[in-house]
Write a protein that holds these residues in place. Structure first.
Motif, PDB file in Angstrom:
ATOM      1  N   ASN A 100      28.661   5.502  47.210  1.00 29.54           N
ATOM      2  CA  ASN A 100      27.445   6.129  46.694  1.00 29.54           C
ATOM      3  C   ASN A 100      26.785   5.218  45.664  1.00 29.54           C
ATOM      4  O   ASN A 100      27.479   4.556  44.877  1.00 29.54           O
ATOM      5  CB  ASN A 100      27.772   7.466  46.009  1.00 29.54           C
ATOM      6  CG  ASN A 100      27.738   8.631  46.979  1.00 29.54           C
ATOM      7  OD1 ASN A 100      26.760   8.843  47.680  1.00 29.54           O
ATOM      8  ND2 ASN A 100      28.829   9.380  47.031  1.00 29.54           N
TER       9      ASN A 100
ATOM     10  N   SER B 258      25.109  13.357  51.354  1.00 26.94           N
ATOM     11  CA  SER B 258      24.513  14.695  51.289  1.00 26.94           C
ATOM     12  C   SER B 258      25.510  15.703  50.724  1.00 26.94           C
ATOM     13  O   SER B 258      26.723  15.537  50.891  1.00 26.94           O
ATOM     14  CB  SER B 258      24.104  15.149  52.693  1.00 26.94           C
ATOM     15  OG  SER B 258      23.149  14.264  53.233  1.00 26.94           O
ATOM     16  N   ASN B 259      25.015  16.787  50.113  1.00 29.28           N
ATOM     17  CA  ASN B 259      23.613  16.972  49.758  1.00 29.28           C
ATOM     18  C   ASN B 259      23.237  15.992  48.645  1.00 29.28           C
ATOM     19  O   ASN B 259      23.959  15.871  47.668  1.00 29.28           O
ATOM     20  CB  ASN B 259      23.371  18.400  49.279  1.00 29.28           C
ATOM     21  CG  ASN B 259      23.380  19.401  50.415  1.00 29.28           C
ATOM     22  OD1 ASN B 259      22.897  19.148  51.499  1.00 29.28           O
ATOM     23  ND2 ASN B 259      23.944  20.582  50.155  1.00 29.28           N
TER      24      ASN B 259
ATOM     25  N   GLY C  66      22.358  12.829  42.114  1.00 28.13           N
ATOM     26  CA  GLY C  66      23.331  13.884  42.397  1.00 28.13           C
ATOM     27  C   GLY C  66      23.718  13.809  43.864  1.00 28.13           C
ATOM     28  O   GLY C  66      22.885  13.998  44.736  1.00 28.13           O
TER      29      GLY C  66
ATOM     30  N   GLN D 260      27.108  17.063  47.059  1.00 27.95           N
ATOM     31  CA  GLN D 260      27.322  18.441  46.618  1.00 27.95           C
ATOM     32  C   GLN D 260      27.186  19.416  47.797  1.00 27.95           C
ATOM     33  O   GLN D 260      26.466  19.146  48.759  1.00 27.95           O
ATOM     34  CB  GLN D 260      26.313  18.814  45.530  1.00 27.95           C
ATOM     35  CG  GLN D 260      26.386  17.922  44.305  1.00 27.95           C
ATOM     36  CD  GLN D 260      27.772  17.885  43.700  1.00 27.95           C
ATOM     37  OE1 GLN D 260      28.299  18.913  43.275  1.00 27.95           O
ATOM     38  NE2 GLN D 260      28.380  16.704  43.665  1.00 27.95           N
ATOM     39  N   VAL D 261      27.882  20.534  47.698  1.00 28.71           N
ATOM     40  CA  VAL D 261      27.834  21.505  48.790  1.00 28.71           C
ATOM     41  C   VAL D 261      26.648  22.454  48.660  1.00 28.71           C
ATOM     42  O   VAL D 261      26.407  23.260  49.558  1.00 28.71           O
ATOM     43  CB  VAL D 261      29.155  22.299  48.882  1.00 28.71           C
ATOM     44  CG1 VAL D 261      30.289  21.383  49.300  1.00 28.71           C
ATOM     45  CG2 VAL D 261      29.483  22.985  47.560  1.00 28.71           C
ATOM     46  N   SER D 262      25.922  22.402  47.563  1.00 24.16           N
ATOM     47  CA  SER D 262      24.671  23.151  47.443  1.00 24.16           C
ATOM     48  C   SER D 262      23.615  22.231  46.852  1.00 24.16           C
ATOM     49  O   SER D 262      23.918  21.370  46.014  1.00 24.16           O
ATOM     50  CB  SER D 262      24.834  24.398  46.569  1.00 24.16           C
ATOM     51  OG  SER D 262      24.845  24.071  45.201  1.00 24.16           O
ATOM     52  N   ARG D 263      22.386  22.400  47.299  1.00 23.11           N
ATOM     53  CA  ARG D 263      21.308  21.517  46.866  1.00 23.11           C
ATOM     54  C   ARG D 263      20.965  21.718  45.392  1.00 23.11           C
ATOM     55  O   ARG D 263      20.666  20.755  44.683  1.00 23.11           O
ATOM     56  CB  ARG D 263      20.075  21.746  47.753  1.00 23.11           C
ATOM     57  CG  ARG D 263      18.978  20.709  47.581  1.00 23.11           C
ATOM     58  CD  ARG D 263      18.188  20.563  48.856  1.00 23.11           C
ATOM     59  NE  ARG D 263      19.062  20.217  49.967  1.00 23.11           N
ATOM     60  CZ  ARG D 263      19.482  18.982  50.220  1.00 23.11           C
ATOM     61  NH1 ARG D 263      19.074  17.981  49.465  1.00 23.11           N
ATOM     62  NH2 ARG D 263      20.270  18.752  51.243  1.00 23.11           N
TER      63      ARG D 263
ATOM     64  N   ASP E 205      23.024  22.465  43.070  1.00 21.61           N
ATOM     65  CA  ASP E 205      24.034  21.756  42.274  1.00 21.61           C
ATOM     66  C   ASP E 205      23.756  20.261  42.242  1.00 21.61           C
ATOM     67  O   ASP E 205      24.012  19.595  41.233  1.00 21.61           O
ATOM     68  CB  ASP E 205      25.433  22.011  42.840  1.00 21.61           C
ATOM     69  CG  ASP E 205      25.969  23.391  42.493  1.00 21.61           C
ATOM     70  OD1 ASP E 205      25.384  24.034  41.595  1.00 21.61           O
ATOM     71  OD2 ASP E 205      26.952  23.828  43.115  1.00 21.61           O
ATOM     72  N   ALA E 206      23.229  19.715  43.353  1.00 16.71           N
ATOM     73  CA  ALA E 206      22.867  18.305  43.374  1.00 16.71           C
ATOM     74  C   ALA E 206      21.740  18.020  42.388  1.00 16.71           C
ATOM     75  O   ALA E 206      21.724  16.985  41.718  1.00 16.71           O
ATOM     76  CB  ALA E 206      22.460  17.886  44.790  1.00 16.71           C
TER      77      ALA E 206
ATOM     78  N   ARG F 196      21.155  19.757  39.625  1.00 19.60           N
ATOM     79  CA  ARG F 196      21.744  19.876  38.286  1.00 19.60           C
ATOM     80  C   ARG F 196      22.566  18.638  37.940  1.00 19.60           C
ATOM     81  O   ARG F 196      22.567  18.187  36.789  1.00 19.60           O
ATOM     82  CB  ARG F 196      22.600  21.133  38.212  1.00 19.60           C
ATOM     83  CG  ARG F 196      21.770  22.423  38.364  1.00 19.60           C
ATOM     84  CD  ARG F 196      22.647  23.631  38.589  1.00 19.60           C
ATOM     85  NE  ARG F 196      23.490  23.929  37.451  1.00 19.60           N
ATOM     86  CZ  ARG F 196      24.436  24.866  37.432  1.00 19.60           C
ATOM     87  NH1 ARG F 196      24.633  25.604  38.520  1.00 19.60           N
ATOM     88  NH2 ARG F 196      25.161  25.073  36.358  1.00 19.60           N
ATOM     89  N   LEU F 197      23.280  18.085  38.949  1.00 22.38           N
ATOM     90  CA  LEU F 197      24.066  16.880  38.698  1.00 22.38           C
ATOM     91  C   LEU F 197      23.155  15.690  38.392  1.00 22.38           C
ATOM     92  O   LEU F 197      23.429  14.912  37.459  1.00 22.38           O
ATOM     93  CB  LEU F 197      24.949  16.571  39.915  1.00 22.38           C
ATOM     94  CG  LEU F 197      25.785  15.291  39.837  1.00 22.38           C
ATOM     95  CD1 LEU F 197      26.715  15.318  38.629  1.00 22.38           C
ATOM     96  CD2 LEU F 197      26.590  15.096  41.122  1.00 22.38           C
TER      97      LEU F 197
END
Length: 549
Positions: free
Chosen positions: A296, A446-447, A461, A464-467, A469-470, A472-473
């Protein structure tokens, strides 16, 4: 499709086809000429009816074949599959039965006959294999065998198998069976079951419609040459090796020269990360630098100079960049090298290096220096080595039991491709950031969400398993890890649509003023409304950029 199988011994190919049921094919019956043949028990275990028709002493070939046909008369079948049974059949059987297939353990017409493995070893070939072919009459009018007609039927498919130094006939036979015949025979049966094969018995020809060439042909035959034994795989308990494809001409870490020969060799993870880093900077014509960690991007930027691009990429997340991979799309100069060695890095990848840069980089014993600019002698008009065109068209991912193959994601967006969907239009500078962010985001797992200012990342971000959360990261990375930059006034890129407005709400809290995303959600109207409420500009691409591996 219904099958009739005929075997004299274990019938391992028939059992393999029965278990795989290629194209939905199934056996109506398995027949043998030996009452003690192990295939009988294997068939019984699978609920397949069996018949035994031994050849009597003094019985002619044709008389025996007539009794075989009588035994099969009560069964419905469309294709006959032989496996070590009466490899010589006459027209007495073949003119009455449906198309009959056999598999031979060599690449016919090489090495026909009973000892194909020994013949291949004696000839010293480096590649053997197997052939699935249509059985044709190999006898004369009196039933005598015509050796030149044995194993001479038209070929349906073949599978190559390497011959290794030290192989004996048993080792080669096992490899041909388990790696060759177990692939080729089910493939051939499936083609027949799918109606993709036409057999002209009079002309003794086979036409396979499924085997035509194209982007994704019905079968792929590939090979690789072992280029290196690696210390271990992703983890120390896993062995690993690197295989090279010498037909690939574009810049590649597989074919790179490691310039500091005294340094330790690259590991499995080094190769994987370096490949990801190199693929990312191939996106840009301008001087570009990227720092990769666990495939990444920790940061990426373009600038007027390579040193500035590296500095901006590093400052996105210098903490995560520790122990990372650096990739550059221009000749590495001394100024850039000085920055690279300022903190611990595992590998640096570039199309060329100045002598002064190498002197600096070689001061770090554990930094591997890779030159990827030699692949086809590319040099820019200014004398500056560059990475050249991306020529590999496909990417693939191994799975247990197979592999996924897809077209490489080479999409390149321009401003004309963007569909502005908000009341606010993006500025020219924001459009530039949108496009930079989109092309970088293609290389984020992804995400994925990416914040960009100008043509540099400020927060990423990933995975992540939710967008939301990505988002927020990415905001947390921009606020807590970035040096000398933040998300205020930045552009946000999303690799897929926002299913709900909450991602936009969190982006607004972070200071995002423009968004690029694919669009296409059932909630697009609500997402656009949220962007309008926060005075954001938003553009849809109409295409997503998932990266799942």
């Amino acid at each position: 499709m219904k099958l009739a199988g005929m075997a004299s011994n274990r019938g391992r190919n028939l059992v393999n086809v029965a278990d795989r049921a290629p194209g939905g094919a199934s056996f109506s019956v398995i027949l043998t000429n030996d009452a003690d043949a192990p295939v009988l028990e294997q068939a019984a275990d699978r609920g397949i009816p069996t018949e035994t028709v031994p050849r009597e002493d003094g019985e002619s070939r044709r008389d025996h074949e007539r009794r075989v046909l009588d035994a099969l008369a009560d069964y419905d079948f469309d294709l006959v599959c032989l496996d070590g049974y009466m490899r010589i059949l006459s027209d007495t059987f073949l003119e009455v039965a449906p198309t009959t297939l056999n598999v031979h353990p060599s690449l016919l017409p090489s090495f026909p006959g009973m000892d194909a493995w020994g013949d291949a070893l004696e000839a010293g070939v480096s590649v053997s294999g197997c052939t699935v072919h249509v059985v044709t009459d190999a006898t004369d009018d009196d039933g005598n065998v015509l050796e030149e007609r044995v194993d001479a039927g038209p070929i349906v498919t073949q599978e190559p198998i390497p011959v290794y130094e030290g192989d004996d006939a048993d080792a080669l036979a096992d490899r041909v069976l388990y790696e060759g015949e177990f692939r080729a025979y089910p493939r051939a049966v499936k083609w027949f079951a799918d109606g993709n094969v036409a057999v002209d018995a009079d002309a003794e020809t086979v036409t396979v419609e499924a085997d035509e060439a194209g982007t994704f042909p019905a079968r792929r035959v590939t090979s690789g040459d072992r280029a290196a034994d690696l210390r271990y795989g992703e983890n120390p308990h896993q062995d690993a090796a690197l295989y090279a494809d010498y037909a690939v001409s574009e810049a590649s870490v597989v074919h790179a020269d490691q310039l500091n020969e005294g340094a330790k060799a690259l590991s499995y993870n080094n190769y994987n990360d370096a490949d990801g880093a190199l693929n990312l900077i191939k996106e840009f014509d301008e001087p570009a630098a990227a720092v990769i960690k666990h495939t990444n991007p920790a940061g990426c930027a373009t600038a007027d100079s390579l040193a500035d691009a590296y500095d901006r990429a590093l400052r996105t997340d210098p903490m995560s960049a520790f122990g990372g991979i650096v990739a550059l799309n221009r000749t590495c100069d001394e100024a850039t090298a000085e920055q690279i060695v300022d903190s611990f890095k595992e590998v640096v990848v570039a199309p060329d290096y100045t002598d002064d840069a190498l002197e600096v980089l070689f001061t770090k014993d554990n930094l591997r220096v890779l030159d990827v600019g030699h692949a086809d002698g590319r040099t820019g008009e200014s004398g500056r080595s560059e990475l050249g065109e991306r020529t590999a068209a496909l990417t693939e991912k191994p799975l247990v039991g197979g592999r996924l193959v897809q077209e490489r994601d080479l999409q390149t967006l321009t401003a004309d491709d963007l569909d502005v969907v908000t009341e606010r239009e993006p500025t020219d500078a924001q459009v530039e950031s949108m496009l930079f962010g989109w092309h970088t985001l293609k290389h984020v797992k992804s995400n994925g969400i990416l914040f960009a200012q100008g043509t540099e990342t400020v927060g990423i971000g990933m995975g992540q398993v939710s967008r939301v959360d990505a988002v927020r990261l990415a905001a947390m990375k921009a606020e807590e890890h970035a040096e000398g930059k933040d998300a205020e006034g930045a552009v946000m890129a999303s690799d897929a649509f926002f299913p709900f407005p909450d991602g936009i709400e969190h982006a607004a809290e972070a200071g995002i003023e423009a968004v690029i995303q694919p669009g296409g959600s059932q909630n697009d109207d609500a997402v656009i409304e949220a962007a309008d409420d926060h005075g954001m500009a938003m553009a849809f691409t109409g295409t997503r950029s998932f990266r799942h591996d």
